[in-house]
Scaffold this motif. Structure first.
Motif, PDB file in Angstrom:
ATOM      1  N   ASN A 228      36.803  40.681  30.905  1.00 63.20           N
ATOM      2  CA  ASN A 228      37.472  40.762  29.601  1.00 63.20           C
ATOM      3  C   ASN A 228      38.980  40.829  29.749  1.00 63.20           C
ATOM      4  OD1 ASN A 228      35.354  40.656  27.779  1.00 63.20           O
ATOM      5  ND2 ASN A 228      34.962  42.851  27.914  1.00 63.20           N
ATOM      6  N   GLY A 229      39.678  40.267  28.780  1.00 70.69           N
ATOM      7  CA  GLY A 229      41.129  40.352  28.750  1.00 70.69           C
ATOM      8  C   GLY A 229      41.582  41.723  28.274  1.00 70.69           C
ATOM      9  N   ALA A 230      42.763  42.118  28.693  1.00 70.06           N
ATOM     10  CA  ALA A 230      43.328  43.413  28.311  1.00 70.06           C
ATOM     11  C   ALA A 230      43.549  43.479  26.802  1.00 70.06           C
ATOM     12  CB  ALA A 230      44.642  43.644  29.039  1.00 70.06           C
ATOM     13  N   ILE A 231      43.328  44.671  26.236  1.00 75.56           N
ATOM     14  CA  ILE A 231      43.542  44.908  24.805  1.00 75.56           C
ATOM     15  C   ILE A 231      44.767  45.791  24.650  1.00 75.56           C
ATOM     16  CG2 ILE A 231      42.595  45.926  22.690  1.00 75.56           C
ATOM     17  CD1 ILE A 231      39.792  45.451  23.887  1.00 75.56           C
ATOM     18  N   SER A 232      45.628  45.443  23.706  1.00 79.13           N
ATOM     19  CA  SER A 232      46.798  46.270  23.449  1.00 79.13           C
ATOM     20  C   SER A 232      47.134  46.281  21.964  1.00 79.13           C
ATOM     21  CB  SER A 232      48.005  45.795  24.269  1.00 79.13           C
ATOM     22  OG  SER A 232      48.365  44.486  23.900  1.00 79.13           O
TER      23      SER A 232
ATOM     24  N   MET B 267      47.169  44.123  16.925  1.00 81.55           N
ATOM     25  CA  MET B 267      46.258  44.335  18.048  1.00 81.55           C
ATOM     26  C   MET B 267      45.998  42.974  18.663  1.00 81.55           C
ATOM     27  SD  MET B 267      42.370  45.739  17.824  1.00 81.55           S
ATOM     28  CE  MET B 267      41.353  45.946  19.267  1.00 81.55           C
ATOM     29  N   THR B 268      46.085  42.894  19.996  1.00 84.71           N
ATOM     30  CA  THR B 268      45.823  41.625  20.662  1.00 84.71           C
ATOM     31  C   THR B 268      44.908  41.852  21.861  1.00 84.71           C
ATOM     32  OG1 THR B 268      47.777  41.815  22.070  1.00 84.71           O
ATOM     33  CG2 THR B 268      48.046  40.614  19.998  1.00 84.71           C
ATOM     34  N   GLN B 269      44.176  40.811  22.210  1.00 85.45           N
ATOM     35  CA  GLN B 269      43.374  40.832  23.422  1.00 85.45           C
ATOM     36  C   GLN B 269      43.646  39.550  24.185  1.00 85.45           C
ATOM     37  OE1 GLN B 269      39.116  41.310  22.960  1.00 85.45           O
ATOM     38  NE2 GLN B 269      38.850  41.683  25.149  1.00 85.45           N
ATOM     39  N   ASP B 270      43.972  39.709  25.462  1.00 88.86           N
ATOM     40  CA  ASP B 270      44.196  38.543  26.318  1.00 88.86           C
ATOM     41  C   ASP B 270      42.892  37.771  26.480  1.00 88.86           C
ATOM     42  OD1 ASP B 270      46.788  39.468  26.662  1.00 88.86           O
ATOM     43  OD2 ASP B 270      46.397  40.335  28.636  1.00 88.86           O
ATOM     44  N   ASP B 271      43.017  36.500  26.781  1.00 86.96           N
ATOM     45  CA  ASP B 271      41.831  35.686  27.057  1.00 86.96           C
ATOM     46  C   ASP B 271      41.098  36.241  28.274  1.00 86.96           C
ATOM     47  OD1 ASP B 271      42.381  33.931  24.976  1.00 86.96           O
ATOM     48  OD2 ASP B 271      43.493  32.538  26.262  1.00 86.96           O
ATOM     49  N   PRO B 272      39.779  36.132  28.292  1.00 88.10           N
ATOM     50  CA  PRO B 272      39.034  36.562  29.473  1.00 88.10           C
ATOM     51  C   PRO B 272      39.431  35.737  30.701  1.00 88.10           C
ATOM     52  CG  PRO B 272      37.553  36.161  27.630  1.00 88.10           C
ATOM     53  CD  PRO B 272      38.899  35.647  27.226  1.00 88.10           C
ATOM     54  N   THR B 273      39.324  36.349  31.859  1.00 88.75           N
ATOM     55  CA  THR B 273      39.547  35.644  33.120  1.00 88.75           C
ATOM     56  C   THR B 273      38.198  35.159  33.630  1.00 88.75           C
ATOM     57  OG1 THR B 273      41.414  37.082  33.637  1.00 88.75           O
ATOM     58  CG2 THR B 273      40.438  35.863  35.472  1.00 88.75           C
ATOM     59  N   ARG B 274      38.119  33.878  33.878  1.00 89.42           N
ATOM     60  CA  ARG B 274      36.859  33.264  34.305  1.00 89.42           C
ATOM     61  C   ARG B 274      37.050  32.713  35.718  1.00 89.42           C
ATOM     62  NH1 ARG B 274      32.386  30.378  31.673  1.00 89.42           N
ATOM     63  NH2 ARG B 274      31.876  28.586  32.957  1.00 89.42           N
TER      64      ARG B 274
END
Length: 167
Positions: free
Chosen positions: A65-69, A40-47
């Motif tokens: 929030n970054g996308a979770i997959s 399971m991964t989550q991309d870094d948040p976009t700021r």
């Protein structure tokens, strides 16, 4: 409070999304996940920072929030598993067969991930993408790599991910 350790895979199951846009309830389990392939991964948040020329500090900061997959590989897919993640249909046999559909098929399903121990994950609406990826050697087997991308459910009040403590 007891600590929860989550590891391994018992089942990864797919269901059609419910007619009202909520989580489906009639699941088909995939029986064979390649060892150590599930993650399971989550991309870094976009700021995004909005600034004025006259100041070094931002006057507004927006964080998304970054996308979770989830990603895993079927270790021993059969024609039913191929149809589940690529689309298309299975032709009864013997032997049963499946043909790759023309063009990309957008597959959306409800997905449930149950580890051997620990937290359980329910994704009411997920985009399922797959690619054939494996070896025909004597020390590895052919497989199908599957990516589950969490999407916003279309049913009002339904959250994109539900995580449940073990029972």
């Amino acid at each position: 409070m007891a600590k929860v350790v989550t590891l391994g895979i018992t089942t990864i199951s797919f269901a059609p999304i419910a007619g009202d846009g909520g989580a489906g309830t009639v699941f088909t389990a995939v029986e064979s996940t390649k060892k150590d392939s599930a993650e399971m991964t989550q991309d870094d948040p976009t700021r995004t920072e909005l600034r004025e020329e006259e100041s070094d500090s931002p006057y507004y900061v927006s964080v998304v929030n970054g996308a979770i997959s989830f990603k895993f590989t079927f270790a021993q897919p059969d024609v039913n598993a191929l149809a589940l993640v690529f689309g298309g249909s299975v032709t009864a046999g013997p032997p049963a067969s499946w043909e790759l559909p023309d063009g990309y098929q957008s597959i959306e399903k409800t997905v449930k991930i149950v580890p051997r121990v620990g937290l359980q994950f329910l994704i009411p609406r997920a985009q399922v993408t797959a690619k054939m990826n494996g070896k025909f050697g004597t020390t590895d087997s052919w497989g199908v790599e599957v990516t589950i991308s969490i999407l916003t459910p279309t049913k009002a009040g339904t959250k994109a991910l539900k995580v449940t403590n073990p029972t």
